[in-house]
Structures are given as structure tokens and as C-alpha cells.
Scaffold this motif. Structure first.
Motif, PDB file in Angstrom:
ATOM      1  N   HIS A  31     -34.307  15.222 -34.195  1.00  0.00           N
ATOM      2  CA  HIS A  31     -34.458  15.366 -32.739  1.00  0.00           C
ATOM      3  C   HIS A  31     -34.412  14.010 -32.035  1.00  0.00           C
ATOM      4  O   HIS A  31     -33.944  13.908 -30.909  1.00  0.00           O
ATOM      5  CB  HIS A  31     -35.771  16.095 -32.435  1.00  0.00           C
ATOM      6  N   CYS A  39     -43.596  20.842 -35.210  1.00  0.00           N
ATOM      7  CA  CYS A  39     -43.700  19.761 -34.213  1.00  0.00           C
ATOM      8  C   CYS A  39     -42.609  18.709 -34.365  1.00  0.00           C
ATOM      9  O   CYS A  39     -42.693  17.636 -33.753  1.00  0.00           O
ATOM     10  CB  CYS A  39     -45.084  19.103 -34.205  1.00  0.00           C
ATOM     11  N   PRO A  83     -43.062  34.482 -34.082  1.00  0.00           N
ATOM     12  CA  PRO A  83     -42.577  33.747 -35.250  1.00  0.00           C
ATOM     13  C   PRO A  83     -42.075  32.351 -34.877  1.00  0.00           C
ATOM     14  O   PRO A  83     -41.444  32.165 -33.840  1.00  0.00           O
ATOM     15  CB  PRO A  83     -41.426  34.620 -35.762  1.00  0.00           C
TER      16      PRO A  83
HETATM   17  C1  PLP Z   1     -38.202  30.366 -32.932  1.00  0.00           C
HETATM   18  C2  PLP Z   1     -38.863  29.032 -33.061  1.00  0.00           C
HETATM   19  N1  PLP Z   1     -39.499  28.522 -32.000  1.00  0.00           N
HETATM   20  C3  PLP Z   1     -40.121  27.325 -32.060  1.00  0.00           C
HETATM   21  C4  PLP Z   1     -40.129  26.580 -33.214  1.00  0.00           C
HETATM   22  C5  PLP Z   1     -40.891  25.266 -33.240  1.00  0.00           C
HETATM   23  O1  PLP Z   1     -40.102  24.131 -33.493  1.00  0.00           O
HETATM   24  P1  PLP Z   1     -40.692  22.913 -34.304  1.00  0.00           P
HETATM   25  O2  PLP Z   1     -40.844  23.335 -35.737  1.00  0.00           O
HETATM   26  O3  PLP Z   1     -39.698  21.808 -34.162  1.00  0.00           O
HETATM   27  O4  PLP Z   1     -42.024  22.551 -33.703  1.00  0.00           O
HETATM   28  C6  PLP Z   1     -39.484  27.080 -34.340  1.00  0.00           C
HETATM   29  C7  PLP Z   1     -39.516  26.365 -35.619  1.00  0.00           C
HETATM   30  O5  PLP Z   1     -39.238  26.894 -36.661  1.00  0.00           O
HETATM   31  C8  PLP Z   1     -38.824  28.334 -34.267  1.00  0.00           C
HETATM   32  O6  PLP Z   1     -38.206  28.859 -35.329  1.00  0.00           O
END
Ligand code: PLP
Length: 444
Positions: A165, A191, A222
Motif C-alpha cells: 500500500h 491494517c 468478513p
Molecule cells: C473485504 C475486506 N475489507 C477490509 C479488509 C481490511 O484490509 P486490511 O487487511 O488491509 O486492514 C479486508 C482484508 O482482508 C477485506 O477482505
């Protein structure tokens, strides 16, 4: 040669978002109702495998390859999207891929993973996997990663996650807003998104506000983690953020629905979650430009929508009416015939047969058996018998059996079932255990 202007690509992986090929920023024109501030949604399902985590999957693999690791098989605990991304990146490399995940992850995601060739380990784990739970997705992935030829890249601890990112999401947003971004909002899972993008944006302009949004404990969204689960997440560094907000499932699913109706954006549940946080945290002031990450679209979440937006689904089909079955009448006739027949015996005859060593089969359910039973009897509840189980019954089908239940009805069905399976000498006890106990025969 891949060409982003013509959208002609040498490899599916060239479709991964980058500064030259960013995922779209779409202004939300109706829901915010702001006079001054602008809110953009960054639509991450424009990545080649449908989610924000495609960036991370590609980064985890290429980082290991660049460090000279010889990869053969990968394993990862996932809420679905990292798994989907890794499965597809692994397929481009001909690596094997296994995922450990909770059965609470929507069936749509689990089926997609199977479609993509994943060795799936489905577990009775929480939607938010936590470390330190021996039967959980995280520990299981660690265990499987210790097999020879296997490697866990570990999105929860591998710096290549936020790095993806920092290298792509951050620079895209900076460029797409011409450096005007003032607020960055993301939902919180591993995160990686908030930490990597937030660091990049703050480096460009320390005044950019970085806001994280999480669900409440026991949530049903999810991919994201409650504050309790976040506390155990390495890349959750709230000291680097300007705000961390909690949003309920109802609010998230409600906004998810509104995004479809009012903005024609096919948002998944965690988009609704992040937007709910943004609407609380972003002030309607001149010069405010907020970017909210929309991690994936709605189509993998139909089973979640069934629980949270039940009006979208047709009513459950009514139970089939037994009388409508043309065989039901014949079954009833056979039952009546058997009831009058010589195979129905009284409790005294049953006691005599028991004493002579004949198998007594109790077809009541375990709760009834626990209250009173004939100690020597074989216990096999009628539903199991109906499904073909003959556990504990004589192998020789000419040996006699005496079936008993509470009052004499289920044992009669058992008699018919056993005869249909070739048992030649089956009796049913009239009056069942009720009559047995009333006659003073031994029971425990
Ligand atoms: C549908 C969805 N939303 C939000 C996230 C959160 O992203 P991050 O893992 O970068 O915090 C994820 C991560 O797997 C996700 O699959």
C-alpha cells in the motif's frame, strides 16, 4: 507489452493497480449530503482478482521471490480475499496454495477458493481469527507451513503487506487527487491498508488525517476485525492514526444497501463500514477531500446479506406436506397392518426373549434413553436407523431382534425398516418402555 491506455495486457498480473493503472476514485454525489467536502470511494474490486488484497498477495509473493526464496507451496490464514489473491498469483507461478479459514466465511468465498484450486482447511474458528488458538486458522496455517516444501508468507506479520500500500495505494491517491487529499479512511483487518497508505500520505503531507474504522465485537463483516482482535494485530498502530471509530453491523449493512440504491456502486459490507466512519469523521468544510477505501464488491456476500438484509430474499419454501406424497398412504397401510400382526409382542414376551439372549434394540433418542433404559439394549435412534445405520445389530440377519421405543410407534417403524433391510425376525414391543416400567421389569 502491456499498455494501460489501450488496456491491452501481457499478463493478468499487469492489471494489478499501480500509479500508472490506479483503481478508480469515484465521487459520492448523494449519500454524504455535504455542501463543501468531497468524498471519493476508491473501488478496489477493479484489481484483477476482485479485491484490495490482490495488491498484498502479489507483494507477499514477489517480495519472497526477490529475496531469492525458492517457493513451491504457500499456505495462508485468510478471511477470503488474501486467499483469493494468493491462489491466483500462485496459479500464475504454478505454486501450490492452501488456505485455512473459518466456516463462518461466506460460502461464496470458500467456493471461489476451491474453484481457483486451493487446498481448503475449513475450521470452526471465529470470523476474526486470533493467534494462540490451537484449532484456529492462524495456528493451523503455522502448522501446515512447517511441512517440507511449504511456506506461510503471513500477511499479519510480513512488512510486504503494508509495503504494497505504501508503494501503490498511497501514490495512486496522491496523484489522483492532485495532492489535495485531506482525509484517508480505511476499514481495519490486518491494517496493511491503513498503515501503508497512511504512512505514504503523511510523508507527502503530515496534515492528512488518517482514520480507521472497525466493527464491534461479535460482528458479521468478513475481512475486518473488532478492537479486541486488532489489539493482537501487529500492523495496528493507532498512534500513527488520527482516529479509530467503531461502527455497528446494522449501520454498515444499511449504508452498503444505500450505496447500491443512491450511488449505483456495487459495494460489499466493509465499504459500508468504512463509509459510516467517514461520514462521522470528515467535516463538511471547504477544501476537504476524503478518500475512502472500498475493499471489494457485493457479490461474494449473498449469504451475509441473507442475515442482514433478509427482505431481499424470497420467503423460505414451506415444509413439504407428507400427505402429498403418493407413497404416504401405502406406508400408513403397511404400518396399520404391522400393528395388527403377530410381530407386535407384549412386554412379558419381550422380557422372556431378553432373558433368552435376544438383542433388544432401543430406538428412542439419547435424551429419553438417559432417563430410563434396559441396560443390555442396543441404542440406535430411529433417525440413524432410517439413514441406514445398523451399528450394534447382529450381522446375521436371521437372528431375532426386539425393537422398543417409548410407546410402541417408533419401534414399529423400526420393525418395517429392518425387515426392508432383510432382517427376518423382528418384533416390536407394544406399549414400549412405558409398559415395560409399569410391569416392573428391570430398567436403569
Ligand atoms: C473485504 C475486506 N475489507 C477490509 C479488509 C481490511 O484490509 P486490511 O487487511 O488491509 O486492514 C479486508 C482484508 O482482508 C477485506 O477482505
Amino acid at each position: 507489452m502491456s499498455d494501460h491506455t489501450l488496456r491491452t495486457y501481457d499478463s493478468i498480473l499487469d492489471l494489478l493497480a499501480s500509479e500508472e493503472n490506479p483503481t478508480p476514485l469515484v465521487r459520492l454525489r448523494h449519500i454524504p449530503g455535504f455542501e463543501h467536502a468531497t468524498i471519493y470511494a476508491k473501488l478496489e474490486w477493479y484489481n484483477p482478482f476482485g479485491a484490495v488484497k490482490d495488491r498484498v498477495a502479489a507483494s507477499l509473493v514477489s517480495d519472497a521471490e526477490l529475496r531469492g526464496e525458492r517457493l513451491e507451496n504457500l499456505v495462508e490464514p485468510t478471511s477470503g480475499n488474501t486467499g483469493i489473491g494468493l491462489a491466483m498469483v500462485a496459479n500464475t507461478r504454478r505454486y501450490g496454495f492452501a488456505a485455512t479459514l473459518s466456516r463462518e466465511i461466506p460460502l461464496e468465498k470458500r467456493t471461489a477458493l476451491r474453484l481457483f484450486g486451493t487446498e481448503l482447511h475449513e475450521l470452526d474458528d471465529a470470523l476474526c481469527p486470533m493467534p494462540g488458538q490451537p484449532e484456529g486458522a492462524m495456528e493451523r496455517a503455522t502448522e501446515l507451513g512447517e511441512r517440507p516444501g511449504w511456506r506461510q508468507l503471513n500477511q499479519y506479520k510480513n512488512p510486504a503487506n503494508p509495503e504494497a500500500h505504501y508503494r501503490t495505494t498511497g501514490p495512486e491517491i496522491w496523484r489522483q487527487t492532485g495532492g489535495a487529499v485531506t482525509h484517508f479512511v480505511a476499514s481495519l483487518g490486518t491494517c496493511g491498508t491503513i498503515t501503508g497508505t497512511g504512512r505514504y500520505l503523511k510523508e507527502r503531507n503530515p496534515g492528512v488525517k488518517v482514520i480507521g474504522v472497525h466493527p464491534s465485537d461479535g460482528h458479521d463483516i468478513p475481512g475486518v476485525r473488532s478492537l479486541r482482535a486488532l489489539a493482537l494485530t501487529d500492523f495496528f498502530t493507532p498512534q500513527e492514526y488520527d482516529g479509530v471509530l467503531e461502527v455497528s453491523d446494522d449501520e454498515a449493512y444499511g449504508l452498503c444497501r444505500r450505496l447500491h440504491l443512491e450511488e449505483s456502486i456495487i459495494a460489499g459490507p466493509s465499504c459500508g463500514l468504512a463509509l459510516a466512519g467517514a461520514l462521522r469523521a470528515v467535516p463538511d468544510e471547504p477544501g476537504t477531500v476524503a478518500v475512502v477505501i472500498f475493499p471489494d464488491n457485493a457479490f461474494k456476500y449473498l449469504s451475509s446479506f441473507r442475515r442482514h438484509l433478509p427482505d431481499l430474499f424470497p420467503p423460505e419454501a414451506p415444509e413439504p406436506v407428507v400427505a402429498a406424497n403418493p407413497f404416504a398412504e401405502h406406508l400408513e397401510a403397511a404400518f396399520e397392518l404391522a400393528k395388527q400382526g403377530p410381530d407386535v409382542i407384549d412386554v412379558h414376551e419381550a422380557k422372556r426373549l431378553l432373558d433368552a439372549g435376544v438383542t433388544v434394540l432401543d430406538v428412542r433418542n439419547p435424551g429419553e434413553v438417559a432417563r430410563v433404559q434396559i441396560p443390555e439394549s442396543v441404542k440406535l435412534p430411529l433417525p440413524e436407523l432410517a439413514q441406514g445405520s445398523t451399528e450394534g445389530l447382529p450381522v446375521d440377519r436371521s437372528e431375532p431382534i426386539v425393537a422398543i421405543c417409548a410407546a410402541g410407534t417408533r419401534s414399529l417403524y423400526a420393525l418395517l425398516l429392518l425387515k426392508a433391510q432383510g432382517y427376518q425376525d423382528v418384533k416390536s414391543v407394544d406399549g414400549g418402555m412405558g409398559a415395560w416400567v409399569a410391569a416392573g421389569h428391570p430398567a436403569a
